[in-house]
Scaffold this motif. Structure first.
Motif, short mmCIF file in Angstrom:
data_model
loop_
_atom_site.label_atom_id
_atom_site.label_comp_id
_atom_site.label_asym_id
_atom_site.label_seq_id
_atom_site.Cartn_x
_atom_site.Cartn_y
_atom_site.Cartn_z
N ASN A 145 0.83 -1.20 0.00
CA ASN A 145 0.00 0.00 0.00
C ASN A 145 0.87 1.26 0.00
O ASN A 145 0.55 2.24 -0.68
N LEU A 190 2.36 1.58 -3.63
CA LEU A 190 1.37 1.91 -4.66
C LEU A 190 0.85 3.33 -4.51
O LEU A 190 0.62 4.03 -5.50
N ASN A 191 0.64 3.76 -3.26
CA ASN A 191 0.04 5.08 -3.02
C ASN A 191 1.05 6.15 -2.61
O ASN A 191 0.67 7.26 -2.28
N GLU A 192 2.36 5.76 -2.63
CA GLU A 192 3.42 6.69 -2.23
C GLU A 192 3.09 7.34 -0.88
O GLU A 192 3.18 8.56 -0.70
N LYS A 193 2.70 6.49 0.04
CA LYS A 193 2.22 6.95 1.34
C LYS A 193 3.38 7.34 2.25
O LYS A 193 4.46 6.75 2.20
#
Length: 605
Positions: free
Chosen positions: A325, A328-331
């Motif tokens: 996650n 994918l979301n560059e969190k």
């Protein structure tokens, strides 16, 4: 009969040929040989003769072959009609073409053929001498199909080093058309007059092995990763040499830059007071001194280790989803806590903040680790105290059944509930969600519980309780707003009163009826001194259900209504078990709840 006089004159000058003399070598050659008679309009009439190689290749006997129609055997792989191809021989006298032959049983044979026009006994004849290239053609078509969509530059060479063809990326790379390069020597594409000094063709031809090198092409100012791969026939002879080129100029420059900056990376993370690691493709590629000390590992053992090996088995599933996650979301700042068993058997609680970064051009994760073992011990004490103060015994048992859910998102919760018995026929309850989490939220809960107890000593009306609490919190709580839902139940009147302040939704279900979402509008306590609130008054009877919950359980009212339909068929005890199981599965899968989850469910006896 002919197009013009010039055409007639050229035909008269065609080669005079003695067919009987030619037959002396007819069956001695290894090529496929055909003799065809054509009419005055150059339409093939019939086979005059073929050699034994033709009969063997096309599966005919010599006697049967003479009766075969030429159009059933020849398929010209060339634009234009067969007639035009034959008529052109008037001017060329001979031509070289590619054809496809069809055997007696439908098998196709690819050939490269020389065709000649001559006159014998005042009759026009076509002589065709062909070489079977079926095997090469099939290999070529397979190669073309394979390389068509490859983004790398692919060049296919004949054994004499001439270019057979490129893939589309190759023609685009050199900005050339097939006509400009096919059949030329490779160095001619670069406008050179001789082969490259570091050419590997001779080595490939000699060893018949794949060779990979990296070389610089000055004409293009590019570094290329080059792979030469020979394609062999069944006898081990080279049919083609396939060259694959990949532009690595940017990678080469980037590698140089990153190599120069590697020490800077180390200097940056070593200057940080917390333990820091950088993870690429689940491998720790860099760590600072603090990380080595915290995990009790040498730098050599830390660098290159698979990050999952540092965690207990129970965390792997949720950690894998968390990492995916983040990438994918560059969190950034994805914070969670884990129990670590270090090499000295010491148990430590580490808080890890994971964030997305780009390291050496790759999507990566930087982890900042903090040992919060001592802090966690204190929080555990606070949580234990909070659990002990949580109400477990409820009033009005002869009128209602009560079930509760209370699961903090962290160790200490910012949620709370309380139900007081005013007399045998009246109870007053409240469900609370304090802004924030942890110790500060827990302290606010304790203080709020005292304020609530003071108010019910003065009034038994939920509306008055909420308004009075709001005025007090404006002065004392600054921006620490509190969301509540206050309710009273009068069992003499069978009347429920609900006032919402931030916790506005609740559920009411008549016996054997549909689940209804009810709303008591009103903003958080402590925001404005003169805030307005609404009150819902509902009559209840035996079998009715009422459910109050904080926003951590908002999914109960999801649009798909699946949970609500499920609620209609079961008791509040079964629903409580369902919620507990759902939340525990979420913790197992994700690692932590997003918010505190609290619920009071009541069923009228």
């Amino acid at each position: 009969m002919y197009k013009d006089k010039q055409e007639s004159e050229m035909l008269d000058k065609s080669i005079k040929f003695d067919i009987n003399n030619y037959k002396d070598i007819w069956d001695k050659i290894n090529e496929l040989s055909f003799l065809i008679e054509v009419d005055e309009l150059f339409v093939p009439k019939c086979f005059i003769d073929v050699n034994s190689k033709v009969c063997s290749c096309l599966e005919y006997s010599k006697e049967n072959f003479i009766d075969v129609i030429p159009s059933d055997v020849f398929i010209f792989d060339k634009k234009g009609t067969v007639l035009e191809l034959y008529r052109n021989l008037i001017y060329k006298r001979c031509d070289k073409v590619e054809m496809i032959l069809k055997s007696k049983y439908g098998k196709y044979v690819y050939v490269e053929a020389n065709i000649f026009l001559f006159i014998q006994n005042k009759k026009k004849h076509i002589l065709i001498i062909a070489i079977d290239v079926t095997k090469n053609k099939k290999i070529e078509k397979n190669i073309v199909g394979i390389i068509k969509g490859i983004p790398d530059v692919i060049k296919v060479y004949n054994p004499d080093y001439t270019i057979a063809f490129f893939n589309e990326a190759g023609y685009n790379f050199y900005n050339k058309t097939p006509k400009e390069v096919n059949g030329k020597m490779c160095y001619e594409v670069l406008s050179r007059e001789e082969k490259c000094i570091d050419c590997s063709f001779e080595e490939v031809m000699e060893t018949k092995q794949m060779i990979t090198i990296e070389k610089y092409i000055p004409e293009l100012n590019k570094f290329m990763d080059v792979c030469y791969n020979p394609v062999l026939d069944d006898d081990g002879e080279i049919l083609y040499i396939v060259e694959r080129l990949r532009d690595v100029t940017e990678k080469r420059i980037l590698h140089k830059m990153l190599k120069e900056n590697e020490d800077r990376y180390k200097q940056v993370i070593n200057s940080m007071p917390d333990a820091v690691v950088i993870i690429v493709d689940n491998i720790i590629v860099l760590g600072n001194i603090e990380a080595c000390n915290l995990l009790d590992l040498s730098y050599e053992k830390l660098r290159g280790i698979n990050v999952y090996k540092l965690f207990q088995e129970k965390y792997i599933k949720s950690l894998h989803k968390r990492f995916r996650n983040i990438i994918l979301n560059e969190k950034v700042k994805d914070i969670s806590e884990y129990e670590f068993i270090l090499s000295n058997k010491k148990v430590a609680i580490l808080q890890i903040s994971h964030s997305y970064i780009s390291y050496k051009g790759k999507p990566s994760i930087i982890g900042v680790l903090r040992d919060i073992t001592d802090i966690r011990k204190e929080l555990n004490k606070a949580a234990e105290f909070q659990r002990k103060t949580l109400q477990l015994d409820f009033p009005a048992r002869k009128f209602i059944n009560i079930e509760t859910v209370y699961i903090p998102s962290n160790t200490v919760s910012g949620d709370f509930y309380r139900i007081y018995e005013i007399n045998e026929e009246l109870i007053i309850g409240i469900i609370v969600d304090v802004r924030g989490k942890g110790i500060s939220a827990a302290l606010n809960i304790s203080a709020f519980d005292v304020l609530f107890l003071q108010e019910i000593a003065l009034t038994h009306e939920p509306m008055n309780i909420v308004k009075n609490l709001n005025k007090k919190l404006v002065n004392y709580y600054d921006e620490n707003y509190i969301a509540v839902c206050c309710f009273s139940m009068n069992f003499n009147k069978n009347e429920l009163k609900v006032v919402g302040a931030g916790v506005n939704q609740f559920i009411f279900q008549k016996k054997d009826g549909k689940v209804e979402e009810k709303i008591a509008e009103g903003i958080f306590l402590g925001m404005f001194e003169n805030s307005e609130y609404c009150e819902q008054i509902i009559s209840f009877e035996h079998g009715d259900k009422i459910i109050f919950f904080t926003d951590g359980l908002d999914f109960i009212l999801d649009e798909d209504k699946i949970i609500q339909k499920y609620m209609e068929q079961i008791s509040i005890h079964e629903f409580k078990n369902y919620i507990d199981e759902f939340l525990n599965d979420t913790i197992l899968e994700v690692g932590i709840l997003q918010d505190d989850c609290t619920m009071i469910a009541m069923e009228i006896k």
